[in-house]
Design an enzyme around this catalytic site. Structure first.
Site, PDB file in Angstrom:
ATOM      1  N   ARG A 150      60.895  26.391  51.105  1.00  0.00           N
ATOM      2  CA  ARG A 150      61.469  25.999  49.813  1.00  0.00           C
ATOM      3  C   ARG A 150      62.990  26.145  49.820  1.00  0.00           C
ATOM      4  O   ARG A 150      63.522  27.184  50.236  1.00  0.00           O
ATOM      5  CB  ARG A 150      60.890  26.897  48.705  1.00  0.00           C
ATOM      6  CG  ARG A 150      61.326  26.542  47.314  1.00  0.00           C
ATOM      7  CD  ARG A 150      60.731  25.231  46.899  1.00  0.00           C
ATOM      8  NE  ARG A 150      60.867  24.978  45.478  1.00  0.00           N
ATOM      9  CZ  ARG A 150      60.487  23.830  44.922  1.00  0.00           C
ATOM     10  NH1 ARG A 150      59.953  22.859  45.647  1.00  0.00           N
ATOM     11  NH2 ARG A 150      60.628  23.662  43.628  1.00  0.00           N
ATOM     12  N   GLN A 188      65.299  37.410  46.641  1.00  0.00           N
ATOM     13  CA  GLN A 188      63.968  37.060  47.157  1.00  0.00           C
ATOM     14  C   GLN A 188      63.552  38.090  48.215  1.00  0.00           C
ATOM     15  O   GLN A 188      62.435  38.581  48.225  1.00  0.00           O
ATOM     16  CB  GLN A 188      64.032  35.643  47.766  1.00  0.00           C
ATOM     17  CG  GLN A 188      62.672  35.018  48.067  1.00  0.00           C
ATOM     18  CD  GLN A 188      62.027  34.331  46.865  1.00  0.00           C
ATOM     19  OE1 GLN A 188      62.515  34.440  45.743  1.00  0.00           O
ATOM     20  NE2 GLN A 188      60.927  33.651  47.077  1.00  0.00           N
ATOM     21  N   THR A 247      39.698  48.549  38.815  1.00  0.00           N
ATOM     22  CA  THR A 247      38.721  49.124  37.885  1.00  0.00           C
ATOM     23  C   THR A 247      37.436  49.531  38.590  1.00  0.00           C
ATOM     24  O   THR A 247      36.941  50.648  38.404  1.00  0.00           O
ATOM     25  CB  THR A 247      38.396  48.083  36.784  1.00  0.00           C
ATOM     26  OG1 THR A 247      39.615  47.686  36.161  1.00  0.00           O
ATOM     27  CG2 THR A 247      37.456  48.659  35.746  1.00  0.00           C
ATOM     28  N   GLU A 265      34.673  50.667  41.300  1.00  0.00           N
ATOM     29  CA  GLU A 265      34.616  51.804  42.225  1.00  0.00           C
ATOM     30  C   GLU A 265      35.534  52.932  41.762  1.00  0.00           C
ATOM     31  O   GLU A 265      36.109  53.652  42.572  1.00  0.00           O
ATOM     32  CB  GLU A 265      34.969  51.351  43.643  1.00  0.00           C
ATOM     33  CG  GLU A 265      34.179  52.050  44.715  1.00  0.00           C
ATOM     34  CD  GLU A 265      32.694  52.077  44.444  1.00  0.00           C
ATOM     35  OE1 GLU A 265      32.080  51.020  44.420  1.00  0.00           O
ATOM     36  OE2 GLU A 265      32.162  53.177  44.224  1.00  0.00           O
ATOM     37  N   TYR A 308      23.541  48.006  43.582  1.00  0.00           N
ATOM     38  CA  TYR A 308      23.870  49.397  43.249  1.00  0.00           C
ATOM     39  C   TYR A 308      24.018  49.500  41.733  1.00  0.00           C
ATOM     40  O   TYR A 308      25.044  49.102  41.179  1.00  0.00           O
ATOM     41  CB  TYR A 308      25.173  49.765  43.947  1.00  0.00           C
ATOM     42  CG  TYR A 308      25.595  51.205  43.826  1.00  0.00           C
ATOM     43  CD1 TYR A 308      25.131  52.174  44.709  1.00  0.00           C
ATOM     44  CD2 TYR A 308      26.497  51.596  42.836  1.00  0.00           C
ATOM     45  CE1 TYR A 308      25.556  53.499  44.613  1.00  0.00           C
ATOM     46  CE2 TYR A 308      26.916  52.923  42.734  1.00  0.00           C
ATOM     47  CZ  TYR A 308      26.441  53.862  43.626  1.00  0.00           C
ATOM     48  OH  TYR A 308      26.859  55.165  43.536  1.00  0.00           O
ATOM     49  N   GLY A 340      26.944  44.248  40.660  1.00  0.00           N
ATOM     50  CA  GLY A 340      27.052  42.943  41.326  1.00  0.00           C
ATOM     51  C   GLY A 340      25.762  42.630  42.056  1.00  0.00           C
ATOM     52  O   GLY A 340      25.164  43.501  42.688  1.00  0.00           O
TER      53      GLY A 340
END
Ligand SMILES: CCCCCCCCCC/C=C\CCCCCCCC(=O)SCCNC(=O)CCNC(=O)[C@H](O)C(C)(C)COP(=O)(O)OP(=O)(O)OC[C@H]1O[C@@H](n2cnc3c(N)ncnc32)[C@H](O)[C@@H]1OP(=O)(O)O
Ligand SMILES: Cc1cc2nc3c(=O)[nH]c(=O)nc-3n(C[C@H](O)[C@H](O)[C@H](O)COP(=O)(O)OP(=O)(O)OC[C@H]3O[C@@H](n4cnc5c(N)ncnc54)[C@H](O)[C@@H]3O)c2cc1C
Length: 669
Positions: free
Chosen positions: A315, A335, A427, A429, A140, A182
């Site tokens: 963790r 958290q 960014t 589209e 495109y 792309g």
């Protein structure tokens, strides 16, 4: 335990045992149907079990190796699709789980939709079957070096030559070079090229043309065409698998019938004829892709959240008293207050994405019946939701990296690559600010029409309740009152409407509408965000009205919906206070309720991310492993780094040894 890839001990079993709901039923609520769970699971496992689709060393590949690996994976995926005779739904999912951006994304995601949306039936019959069989590869090609957001400013020309019945496609300036598409750089044989149509000496603006770029025999660029890749991009691995390209035309001739002629035509004589349809349908492919990007946002966000939740449960830091166990970091309230709103957002985006898909399909059906009335709403919703969900998701992935502490910064956590791949969604589209300004324009138009008595519909219907919403005061008295959907909806509607009306009033004081819009644009952005957030909250509530099956599933979704809404209220407290929708006391009560909701999510957190049903292959994260066996995996992963291939590093003899042997001495010492 559908998502286990291996692992003999389930270190998260204790977490899973505390869940208050049926995880399999939640998988159905997340995926949309039992069928969707089954097909997602099957395709994800197909990919995970195939060695060609391995991606654990992807971030260590050079650009050339990475690109070749992408070509290999795309070809192998196609081979499997053909061999297994996969349906379109299965094939799309297989590509999703391959999880490596490449030319195929643009081929299927934009080239084919552009021809289907803007080509005549005859053109579709000619081109679509070739594309479906991969006899041609398409991209495109819209954006240029000089213009991306301003589509009307594109400079490439397509001038009709009636002598030969051809268009002459040309790049008149450096800035008219196509730049970014792309798949263009190295893979595509064809492109849908957007260029200014000139015929009989007149410029008719931007139109789409199918142009062959490379030979179908040896892949070399056709005469008059310059092609290349635009260079390395942000992050290692990540979007560098994509050949975003540059393209220049030197008076390249194409047959007249390669202009996409569904919306307008050029006759054999060179006469321009515009069909009886809105010009904006030219932008239809972008609307389609923005809608799919919203669905992708929930995928990327849920992936990051799954990693951060599982790791936070494993963790441990601090809290050990008299030799007792340390505290799981997931138990820290900070958290939870950073992570659980992101978990809630993943669900919110999933459901609003589902709704947007429905809206898009509905609008398309109306367009087929020549009813164009819902086009502005479709544009505003896709633009606004694309903008809000991608910006929040990009920020959230980075927050999840921080939530994983130091290990989150390792490539093996999966988060750096996910961020690098995801962040251009803000960014491409449509730049997110440019798109929000489109939403603001739509809102200002809607507000101005209220005065003339026009009743707003769809997602702006709430504006019709202007008399009430401009003066209402929230009746919330206790923290628990914030669990009432009506109380939440009322303040979100009042905030969005008041912000829009304030902007409209301030614009009307400016010398001109245009100057006012420009001057007020920072406020207009916030107004657009408020409107879009209202849509997301509303669609989450509407989802809860649907038939949701399974023990405890609805209750969990209710909690997440309330968290999403109250978190936004807390984050944008200034908006709610300055527009007088709530009092500071009510704001504090919302925050109090939020804390209570986090406590309810805590025992369910791991199960809520299990419901995304991601394989370890797709997550690609040592921290997010299903079995929670994080430390051995982290340790083993480190040894795979090319630096560890030798004990003594390359460069020791030239650069380290002389230093250590003091062969280079400071004369003063
Ligand atoms: C580790 C691995 C992890 C993997 C994680 C997974 C993550 C996902 C990875 C995905 C991988 C690959 C996918 C890649 C996908 C990339 C694709 C990117 C492709 C592109 O970027 S293509 C180029 C896109 N370009 C743009 O979007 C340009 C933006 N600009 C515009 O859209 C327009 O120019 C504009 C800003 C809208 C302005 O246009 P214009 O000047 O013509 O219009 P006006 O503002 O004057 O408005 C006139 C009028 O028209 C209405 N309108 C505008 N647009 C539309 C529309 N689309 N539909 C309907 N109506 C529209 C506007 O509202 C005005 O109406 P009014 O007059 O006010 O009534
Ligand atoms: C990874 C990636 C893949 C892409 N793939 C494709 C593709 O396949 N095909 C294709 O054609 N294109 C593609 N693009 C191009 C992409 O669509 C454009 O980059 C995008 O539309 C933004 O346009 P721009 O680059 O011109 O940004 P600009 O418009 O130059 O933006 C620069 C800054 O100006 C601001 N700005 C611009 N206009 C306004 C305004 N009116 N008011 C206020 N602020 C404004 C923006 O907010 C931004 O901060 C891709 C881009 C990327 C990054």
């Amino acid at each position: 335990m559908a998502a286990v890839d291996g692992g003999e001990v389930d270190h998260l079993a204790g977490e899973r045992a505390t869940a208050h709901f049926d995880v399999d039923a939640m998988k159905v609520a997340w995926a949309g149907s039992r069928h969707a769970v089954e097909v997602n699971d099957r395709m994800a496992r197909l990919v995970a079990s195939d060695p060609v689709f391995r991606k654990d060393t992807r971030t260590m590949l050079s650009r050339k190796e990475l690109f070749k690996d992408t070509l290999k994976k795309a070809a192998h995926a196609w081979k499997r699709i053909v061999e297994l005779r996969l349906t379109e739904e299965e094939a799309n999912l297989l590509r999703l789980y391959v999880d490596q951006p490449g030319y195929v994304d643009l081929h299927w995601g934009m080239f084919v939709p552009a021809i289907k949306g803007q080509g005549t039936e005859e053109q579709q019959k000619k081109w679509v079957p070739m594309a479906y069989k991969f006899q041609i590869i398409g991209c495109y090609a819209q954006t240029e070096l000089g213009h991306g957001s301003n589509v009307q400013g594109l400079e490439t020309t397509a001038t009709f030559d009636p002598n030969t019945d051809e268009f002459v496609v040309h790049s008149p300036t450096l800035t008219s070079s196509k730049w970014w598409p792309g798949g263009l750089g190295k893979a595509s044989t064809h492109a849908v090229v957007y260029a200014r149509l000139i015929t009989q000496g007149k410029d008719y603006g931007i139109h789409g043309f199918i142009v062959q770029l490379r030979s179908l025999d040896d892949h070399s660029p056709l005469p008059g065409i310059t092609l290349g890749d635009i260079g390395g991009k942000f992050g290692s691995g990540a979007y560098n698998s994509m050949d975003n390209g540059v393209l220049r035309f030197d008076h390249v001739r194409i047959p007249r019938d390669q202009m996409l002629m569904r919306l307008s035509q050029v006759t054999r004589e060179g006469k321009y004829v515009h069909s009886d349809v809105p010009k904006q349908l030219l932008y239809g492919t972008m609307v389609y892709v923005r809608q799919t990007i919203v669905a992708d946002a929930s995928k990327a966000l849920s992936r990051a959240v799954c990693i951060a939740v599982r790791y936070s449960a494993i963790r441990k830091q601090f809290g050990s008293q008299a030799g007792g166990p340390e505290t799981q970091v997931l138990n820290y309230k900070t958290q939870q207050s950073r992570l659980f709103p992101l978990l809630a957002s993943a669900y919110a985006y999933r459901f609003v994405g589902e709704w947007l898909k429905w809206l898009y399909t509905d609008v398309m059906q109306k367009l087929e019946a020549k009813d164009y009335s819902t086009l502005p709403e479709a544009h505003a919703c896709t633009a606004g939701l694309k903008s809000v969900t991608t910006s929040a998701t990009a920020d959230a992935i980075e927050e999840c990296r921080k939530l994983c502490g130091g290990h989150g910064y390792l490539n093996s956590s999966g988060l750096p690559e996910l961020f690098a791949v995801y962040v251009p969604a803000c960014t491409y589209e449509g730049d997110n600010v440019v798109l929000l300004l489109q939403v603001a324009r739509f809102l200002m138009k809607t507000v101005s029409q209220l005065a003339s008595g026009k009743q707003p519909v769809g997602t702006t219907a709430y504006m019709g309740n202007i008399q009430y919403l401009m003066q209402c005061k929230s009746a919330v008295n206790t923290a628990g009152d914030w669990l009432n959907p009506a109380a939440i909806k009322e303040v979100f509607e009042a905030r969005a409407l008041r912000m829009a009306v304030n902007c409209a009033q301030n614009i009307s004081k400016a010398p001109s509408q245009e100057e006012g819009f420009s001057e007020l644009s920072p406020d207009l952005l916030e107004s657009a965000v408020a409107h879009v957030q209202l849509i997301i909250v509303t669609k989450f509530f509407e989802k809860l009205q649907q038939d949701i099956i399974g023990h405890g599933v609805k209750e969990q979704l209710q909690n997440l919906c309330n968290i999403y809404a109250l978190f936004l209220l807390h984050k944008h407290l200034g908006d709610f206070l300055s527009t007088g929708c709530i009092t500071p006391k009510q704001g504090a009560l919302a925050n109090e309720q939020l804390g209570r909701l986090y406590a309810q999510v805590r025992p369910n957190a791991v199960a809520l991310v299990d419901a995304f049903d991601y394989t370890d292959h797709y997550l690609s994260s040592v921290l997010g492993r299903y079995d929670g066996d994080v430390y051995p995996a982290l340790y083993a992963e480190a040894w795979k780094d090319p630096l560890n291939e030798t004990v003594i590093p390359d460069g020791y003899q030239e650069h380290l040894r002389p230093l250590l042997k003091q062969q280079l001495k400071f004369s003063r010492l």
